[in-house]
Write a protein that holds these residues in place. Structure first.
Motif, PDB file in Angstrom:
ATOM      1  N   SER A   1       0.865  -1.182   0.000  1.00 42.33           N
ATOM      2  CA  SER A   1       0.000   0.000   0.000  1.00 42.33           C
ATOM      3  C   SER A   1       0.898   1.228   0.000  1.00 42.33           C
ATOM      4  O   SER A   1       1.880   1.286   0.714  1.00 42.33           O
ATOM      5  N   CYS A   2       0.590   2.161  -0.832  1.00 42.94           N
ATOM      6  CA  CYS A   2       1.463   3.322  -0.980  1.00 42.94           C
ATOM      7  C   CYS A   2       0.709   4.592  -0.738  1.00 42.94           C
ATOM      8  O   CYS A   2      -0.377   4.791  -1.256  1.00 42.94           O
ATOM      9  N   SER A   3       1.324   5.464   0.019  1.00 42.67           N
ATOM     10  CA  SER A   3       0.731   6.765   0.214  1.00 42.67           C
ATOM     11  C   SER A   3       1.321   7.705  -0.822  1.00 42.67           C
ATOM     12  O   SER A   3       2.518   7.730  -1.049  1.00 42.67           O
ATOM     13  N   SER A   4       0.484   8.476  -1.468  1.00 40.32           N
ATOM     14  CA  SER A   4       0.987   9.322  -2.538  1.00 40.32           C
ATOM     15  C   SER A   4       1.922  10.392  -2.000  1.00 40.32           C
ATOM     16  O   SER A   4       2.683  10.975  -2.730  1.00 40.32           O
ATOM     17  N   SER A   5       1.863  10.661  -0.685  1.00 41.74           N
ATOM     18  CA  SER A   5       2.768  11.672  -0.152  1.00 41.74           C
ATOM     19  C   SER A   5       4.207  11.205  -0.198  1.00 41.74           C
ATOM     20  O   SER A   5       5.119  11.978  -0.009  1.00 41.74           O
ATOM     21  N   LEU A   6       4.426   9.922  -0.472  1.00 42.54           N
ATOM     22  CA  LEU A   6       5.784   9.443  -0.554  1.00 42.54           C
ATOM     23  C   LEU A   6       6.399   9.661  -1.933  1.00 42.54           C
ATOM     24  O   LEU A   6       7.571   9.440  -2.132  1.00 42.54           O
ATOM     25  N   PHE A   7       5.617  10.062  -2.901  1.00 42.12           N
ATOM     26  CA  PHE A   7       6.193  10.325  -4.222  1.00 42.12           C
ATOM     27  C   PHE A   7       6.722  11.735  -4.288  1.00 42.12           C
ATOM     28  O   PHE A   7       6.128  12.667  -3.787  1.00 42.12           O
ATOM     29  N   LEU A   8       7.834  11.900  -4.962  1.00 46.10           N
ATOM     30  CA  LEU A   8       8.341  13.241  -5.213  1.00 46.10           C
ATOM     31  C   LEU A   8       7.427  13.927  -6.218  1.00 46.10           C
ATOM     32  O   LEU A   8       6.886  13.288  -7.103  1.00 46.10           O
ATOM     33  N   PRO A   9       7.274  15.253  -6.124  1.00 45.60           N
ATOM     34  CA  PRO A   9       6.399  15.948  -7.074  1.00 45.60           C
ATOM     35  C   PRO A   9       6.912  15.852  -8.504  1.00 45.60           C
ATOM     36  O   PRO A   9       6.151  15.771  -9.429  1.00 45.60           O
ATOM     37  N   ASP A  10       8.233  15.812  -8.674  1.00 42.99           N
ATOM     38  CA  ASP A  10       8.746  15.786 -10.046  1.00 42.99           C
ATOM     39  C   ASP A  10       8.827  14.354 -10.536  1.00 42.99           C
ATOM     40  O   ASP A  10       9.595  13.558 -10.009  1.00 42.99           O
TER      41      ASP A  10
ATOM     42  N   ASP B   1      13.110  -4.743  -4.615  1.00 40.18           N
ATOM     43  CA  ASP B   1      12.041  -5.402  -5.363  1.00 40.18           C
ATOM     44  C   ASP B   1      10.778  -5.537  -4.524  1.00 40.18           C
ATOM     45  O   ASP B   1       9.665  -5.386  -5.019  1.00 40.18           O
ATOM     46  N   THR B   2      10.944  -5.821  -3.250  1.00 41.95           N
ATOM     47  CA  THR B   2       9.798  -6.056  -2.368  1.00 41.95           C
ATOM     48  C   THR B   2       9.185  -4.768  -1.850  1.00 41.95           C
ATOM     49  O   THR B   2       7.971  -4.702  -1.665  1.00 41.95           O
ATOM     50  N   ASN B   3       9.995  -3.780  -1.603  1.00 38.21           N
ATOM     51  CA  ASN B   3       9.524  -2.632  -0.829  1.00 38.21           C
ATOM     52  C   ASN B   3       9.352  -1.323  -1.576  1.00 38.21           C
ATOM     53  O   ASN B   3       8.673  -0.433  -1.082  1.00 38.21           O
ATOM     54  N   VAL B   4       9.997  -1.190  -2.720  1.00 35.96           N
ATOM     55  CA  VAL B   4       9.921   0.100  -3.404  1.00 35.96           C
ATOM     56  C   VAL B   4       8.762   0.087  -4.392  1.00 35.96           C
ATOM     57  O   VAL B   4       8.595  -0.865  -5.158  1.00 35.96           O
ATOM     58  N   ASP B   5       7.980   1.125  -4.379  1.00 35.91           N
ATOM     59  CA  ASP B   5       6.888   1.240  -5.334  1.00 35.91           C
ATOM     60  C   ASP B   5       7.474   1.650  -6.680  1.00 35.91           C
ATOM     61  O   ASP B   5       7.963   2.765  -6.841  1.00 35.91           O
ATOM     62  N   LEU B   6       7.423   0.751  -7.610  1.00 36.56           N
ATOM     63  CA  LEU B   6       8.056   0.985  -8.901  1.00 36.56           C
ATOM     64  C   LEU B   6       7.048   1.337  -9.985  1.00 36.56           C
ATOM     65  O   LEU B   6       7.407   1.410 -11.164  1.00 36.56           O
ATOM     66  N   GLN B   7       5.815   1.552  -9.586  1.00 31.49           N
ATOM     67  CA  GLN B   7       4.789   1.794 -10.611  1.00 31.49           C
ATOM     68  C   GLN B   7       4.998   3.125 -11.321  1.00 31.49           C
ATOM     69  O   GLN B   7       4.693   3.267 -12.497  1.00 31.49           O
ATOM     70  N   GLN B   8       5.500   4.122 -10.581  1.00 33.24           N
ATOM     71  CA  GLN B   8       5.652   5.449 -11.178  1.00 33.24           C
ATOM     72  C   GLN B   8       7.027   5.665 -11.782  1.00 33.24           C
ATOM     73  O   GLN B   8       7.174   6.400 -12.760  1.00 33.24           O
TER      74      GLN B   8
END
Lengths: 409, 175
Positions: free
Chosen positions: A55-64, A89-96
């Motif tokens: 589960s990923c919170s969008s606040s963890l993505f950088l704006p750029d 591989d297990t923990n990083v959200d790689l979708q973006q």
């Protein structure tokens, strides 16, 4: 990854360029602090135990969205670096966005997920040389790692999984730093220099939501060590494990003598950014930093374990002849074994009865059942058989045991 | 199974493999990129008539007599994976929770993890796959089954997609 089986008479040995990792401790620490905070902004701590989907919170993505993530591992330990791959591989959200990891190891042999270490590498020689064997989670063949062999891991979502594009990063980078260098990716996802010399091999893994593709790049590896270790430990193994494809190899440094390590890495990072439209600076990471990579030491322990490295070997059988000689006679014996999960399931020893009574060879065979396919274990089993036999029989039992142990690598 | 997220980049490859189920040579990824896309359904690989349920990871399960489930991967999955060269399957007796990793299929594309569709215990694995991993490609619903397991929680089966729902799911991925 399956580069590295050097054929005999392949060409002159490379003069090994000494690789020294000299760090300015202050620079390293500030780099690691910076990279840890950078990582935390990217990382999505998936709750692996409690929830099945990350589960990923969008606040963890950088704006750029054009800021990538390029990591360089500070470690040269093969198990720590493989664990780092597992962790990302297990923990990083790689979708973006993807991640590029650059790493190298002190000498080690790395086999593919479904390979047999006894057929792929010379375990007795490696024990003498202090070179460990590691099993990775991706497929493919066996490779020799040392400080002259660069590893690149391209992490991406499964949608963005594209080995050809990743290898284009490597070949384009090489052509930019040394125009005119003849490097081409093949249909098997090797990279060949001058049309026939392998400088890179590839392997990959697809998991729940993500993928990684990693490849080697031979800069200045020790080719004589490579050749010494990438040969079988023992004869007579029959297995359906995935085999390696032997190839003649070359080091980039032999063909581009001024291409230093740092220039190569800078070129690759630059090309990665160009290809994916990113602007990433590279960050140094310490795989053993549990505050940045929680639970990573458990992953490393599992990769280091005998159960994973040897126990995961696909079932195989051994059929080989043992040559037995003492001062008075010589004969041949037949050894047949079935090995599953690295453990001896069955063992038949057919020794001429006039050389050694069947009861003794039978007892030795029985003592091995259930033990690891490992010479040290065989020695321990035989020690239990020492009894009041005649000197000649004891001596022959020892000779038989030594022969059996050599047959196990 | 894990390979199926590849679909967008491999959509053209699906059509390329459709008439070639019995092929022996692996398709070159370069050639795969050039074929036009054609829609196809689950039914392109023949299967037994007992009802199949599907996961979103493209595994199927068929409940047999005695409450044992047979597990395999779908035609969609085997096409995305390419030629299977090795099946890494669990030991009989392994306890699995739903979505646990239970093995991997290695193909020319990658080593692709397998995820348990249900909670239960492995009671049998398909030993034919040891010498003939290509059965997963050639006969994904029949001879290429992967393992059989007990079904600890029948409600998990009910929650899986039936064939019609799975076909809609595939179409939604393809679009």
């Amino acid at each position: 990854m399956d580069d590295g089986r050097r054929r005999r008479g392949e060409g002159p040995q490379v003069n090994r360029v000494p690789r020294c990792l000299v760090f300015d401790a202050g620079v390293v620490m500030s780099n690691i602090r910076r990279s840890s905070s950078l990582l935390r902004r990217f990382l999505c701590w998936s709750e692996v135990q409690s929830s099945r989907t990350a589960s990923c919170s969008s606040s963890l993505f950088l704006p750029d969205s054009d800021v990538g993530l390029v990591l360089k591992s500070q470690s040269t330990d093969v198990f720590q670096n493989l664990a780092l791959e597992d962790w990302i591989d297990t923990n990083v959200d790689l979708q973006q966005r993807g991640v590029l990891l650059l790493w190298r190891n002190r000498p080690a042999v790395v086999i593919g997920r479904h390979q047999n270490p006894w057929t792929e590498c010379n375990l007795p020689a490696m024990r003498r040389m202090g070179i460990p064997v590691a099993r990775r989670r991706s497929g493919g063949g066996t490779v020799f790692h040392d400080l002259g062999n660069l590893n690149l891991t391209f992490f991406a979502s499964k949608k963005e999984y594209d080995r050809r594009r990743n290898l284009k990063v490597v070949t384009e980078a090489l052509r930019r730093v040394r125009p005119g260098l003849d490097v081409q990716a093949t249909e098997r996802f090797d990279i060949l220099l001058n049309g026939h010399l392998k400088i890179s091999g590839t392997a990959s893994r697809l998991s729940r939501k993500s993928s990684y593709h990693h490849c080697t790049l031979l800069h200045s590896a020790d080719r004589s060590a490579l050749s010494a270790v990438l040969r079988p430990s023992c004869a007579g193994i029959h297995s359906n494990a995935t085999p390696s494809v032997p190839s003649p190899v070359a080091n980039l440094l032999d063909h581009a003598p001024t291409l230093q390590w740092e220039e190569l890495l800078d070129g690759l990072v630059h090309q990665y950014n160009t290809e994916f439209g990113l602007s990433s600076a590279s960050s140094l990471v310490d795989p053993m930093d549990e505050s940045t990579f929680p639970d990573i030491s458990r992953m490393e322990k599992e990769l280091r374990s005998w159960d994973w490295t040897f126990g995961k070997t696909p079932k195989f059988s051994v059929q080989t002849q043992l040559e037995l000689t003492d001062s008075s006679a010589r004969c041949s014996a037949q050894l047949d074994m079935e090995v599953k999960n690295g453990l001896i399931q069955s063992c038949d020893l057919h020794v001429p009865a006039d050389w050694l009574p069947a009861r003794l060879s039978g007892e030795l065979a029985t003592s091995l059942v259930g033990e690891r396919f490992c010479p040290q274990r065989a020695a321990a089993g035989v020690a239990a058989l020492q009894r009041a036999e005649s000197d000649e029989l004891q001596s022959r039992l020892h000779i038989l045991c030594d022969a059996v142990m050599s047959a196990m690598g | 199974m894990a390979a199926c997220g590849l679909f967008r980049s491999l959509s053209s490859s699906v059509a390329a493999v459709l008439p070639l189920l019995a092929r022996s040579a692996p398709l070159s990824p370069l050639r795969l990129a050039c074929k036009p896309y054609v829609r196809r359904t689950v039914a392109s690989c023949s299967r037994l008539s007992a009802a199949l349920k599907f996961t979103d990871k493209h595994e199927w399960i068929r409940v047999e007599d005695g409450g044992i489930g047979t597990v395999g991967i779908s035609n969609f999955a085997q096409e995305a994976l390419g030629d299977v060269v090795y099946c890494g399957l669990p030991e009989v007796g392994t306890q699995l929770a739903q979505q646990d990793e239970f093995g991997a299929l290695e193909s020319v594309k990658a080593a692709s993890e397998l995820y348990s569709p249900l909670t239960g215990e492995v009671v049998e694995v398909n030993t034919l796959l040891a010498d003939n991993p290509g059965l997963v490609n050639k006969s994904c619903y029949k001879d290429g089954w992967l393992m059989k397991m007990t079904i600890a929680n029948p409600a998990e089966v009910d929650a899986l997609m039936d064939e019609a729902a799975y076909e809609r799911y595939i179409r939604s991925i393809e679009d």
